[in-house]
Design a protein around this motif. Structure first.
Motif, PDB file in Angstrom:
ATOM      1  N   SER A 178       0.444  -1.297   0.174  1.00  0.00           N
ATOM      2  CA  SER A 178       0.212  -0.176  -0.091  1.00  0.00           C
ATOM      3  C   SER A 178       0.936   0.909   0.089  1.00  0.00           C
ATOM      4  CB  SER A 178      -1.110  -0.098   1.698  1.00  0.00           C
ATOM      5  OG  SER A 178      -1.216  -1.074   0.610  1.00  0.00           O
ATOM      6  N   TYR A 179       1.954   1.476   0.802  1.00  0.00           N
ATOM      7  CA  TYR A 179       2.912   2.487   1.129  1.00  0.00           C
ATOM      8  C   TYR A 179       3.588   2.756  -0.453  1.00  0.00           C
ATOM      9  CZ  TYR A 179       6.853   5.364   2.105  1.00  0.00           C
ATOM     10  OH  TYR A 179       7.640   6.410   2.197  1.00  0.00           O
ATOM     11  N   MET A 180       3.950   1.402  -1.107  1.00  0.00           N
ATOM     12  CA  MET A 180       3.866   1.941  -2.565  1.00  0.00           C
ATOM     13  C   MET A 180       3.220   2.371  -3.355  1.00  0.00           C
ATOM     14  SD  MET A 180       6.846  -1.481  -2.872  1.00  0.00           S
ATOM     15  CE  MET A 180       6.418  -2.911  -2.182  1.00  0.00           C
ATOM     16  N   SER A 181       2.443   1.686  -3.553  1.00  0.00           N
ATOM     17  CA  SER A 181       1.086   2.284  -4.650  1.00  0.00           C
ATOM     18  C   SER A 181       0.986   3.528  -4.460  1.00  0.00           C
ATOM     19  CB  SER A 181       0.361   1.402  -3.919  1.00  0.00           C
ATOM     20  OG  SER A 181      -0.704   1.547  -4.651  1.00  0.00           O
ATOM     21  N   GLU A 182       0.846   3.932  -2.897  1.00  0.00           N
ATOM     22  CA  GLU A 182       0.419   5.548  -2.475  1.00  0.00           C
ATOM     23  C   GLU A 182       1.561   6.755  -3.435  1.00  0.00           C
ATOM     24  OE1 GLU A 182      -0.392   6.081   1.731  1.00  0.00           O
ATOM     25  OE2 GLU A 182      -1.636   4.859   1.380  1.00  0.00           O
TER      26      GLU A 182
END
Length: 277
Positions: A178-182
């Motif tokens: 999720s962090y990387m996607s953001e």
């Protein structure tokens, strides 16, 4: 489903399926694996200085290009900066050494292999400089947790193009993903098959029967459908072929959910926060 994914910086999109060569012996073994992969349609090869097979990978690339009648521009080649070479000056020198061993003028992607806490920023500055100088297509990291990525964000304007981490159905990496996607960081899975540790898992065996595919293909297709790039390793021709033939079937939402439910936060490799360098 995309067969390549655009990076947040860099000259090329990264092919979603690549050949990993971790622990593949240098010489004929790795040469033959790279040649076979390119012959079968792979355009993404992932190695690292610490694998000690960059020279063979380079030979395999040149032979594979000739056999497949393709150019260097058709390929996406990644290598990684080892821990002992981290720090600004050492990282620059290590990149040049990797190029020499590979026999290449440039890499498409160069990664910091592991987060060495007191050298993260200096190593990243070196990779930034290589990128700004046009010496490398894109730069990124490997085995970075969210707090490591935050350290880079606080000290740099260049966001890593990718973060390559251990990932498989027993380690979904949900929060990190999720962090990387953001932040626009492409996720790349190493050990996507959990180093063969999932081939007898009942749920995966059942789904493989349902879609008339191997368990390996089911796992790899699951990765692709969740937006991850994969770099499965094999030196066997039929496995290299099997790992690449993933675009002519699809897992249903129900099947994906069953695989998701297998998550145990279980690693087969080191924990980046507890790794003895």
């Amino acid at each position: 489903m995309k067969q390549s994914i655009k990076l947040n910086h860099g000259q090329k999109a990264i092919p979603a399926i690549g050949l990993g060569v971790f622990k593949v012996e240098d010489g004929d073994t790795v040469i033959d694996a790279v040649v076979e992969a390119i012959r079968q349609g792979y355009r993404h090869i992932d190695t690292a200085a610490v694998y000690e097979n960059e020279e063979g990978v380079g030979i395999g690339i040149r032979k594979g290009m000739e056999i497949a009648n393709i150019s260097r521009d058709d390929l996406f080649i990644t290598s990684k900066l080892w821990n002992a070479d981290q720090g600004y000056d050492a990282a620059i020198a290590a990149y040049e050494a990797s190029l020499e061993r590979l026999g290449l003028e440039q890499l498409d992607l160069y990664l910091i292999h592991w987060p060495v806490e007191d050298k993260i920023v200096d190593s990243w500055r070196a990779l930034e400089q290589l990128y700004r100088d046009g010496r490398v297509g894109a730069v990124g990291v490997s085995n970075f947790q969210a707090h490591h990525l935050e350290t880079l964000a606080a000290n740099s304007e260049l966001v890593p193009a990718v973060n390559q981490v251990e990932r498989h159905p027993l380690l979904r990496q949900t929060d990190l993903s999720s962090y990387m996607s953001e932040h626009g960081i492409v996720p790349v899975a190493w050990a996507p098959l959990m180093q063969g540790g999932l081939f007898e898992e009942p749920t995966l065996v059942e789904i493989a029967k349902e879609v008339e595919r191997s368990v390996a293909q089911v796992i790899l297709r699951w990765h692709l459908q969740t937006g991850w790039v994969i770099i499965p390793k094999s030196v066997k021709s039929h496995r290299i072929e099997e790992n690449f033939n993933l675009y002519d079937f699809e897992l249903s939402d129900e099947q994906m959910n069953r695989i998701d439910a297998l998550d145990q936060h279980k690693r087969v490799g080191p924990d980046p926060d507890d790794f003895d360098f």
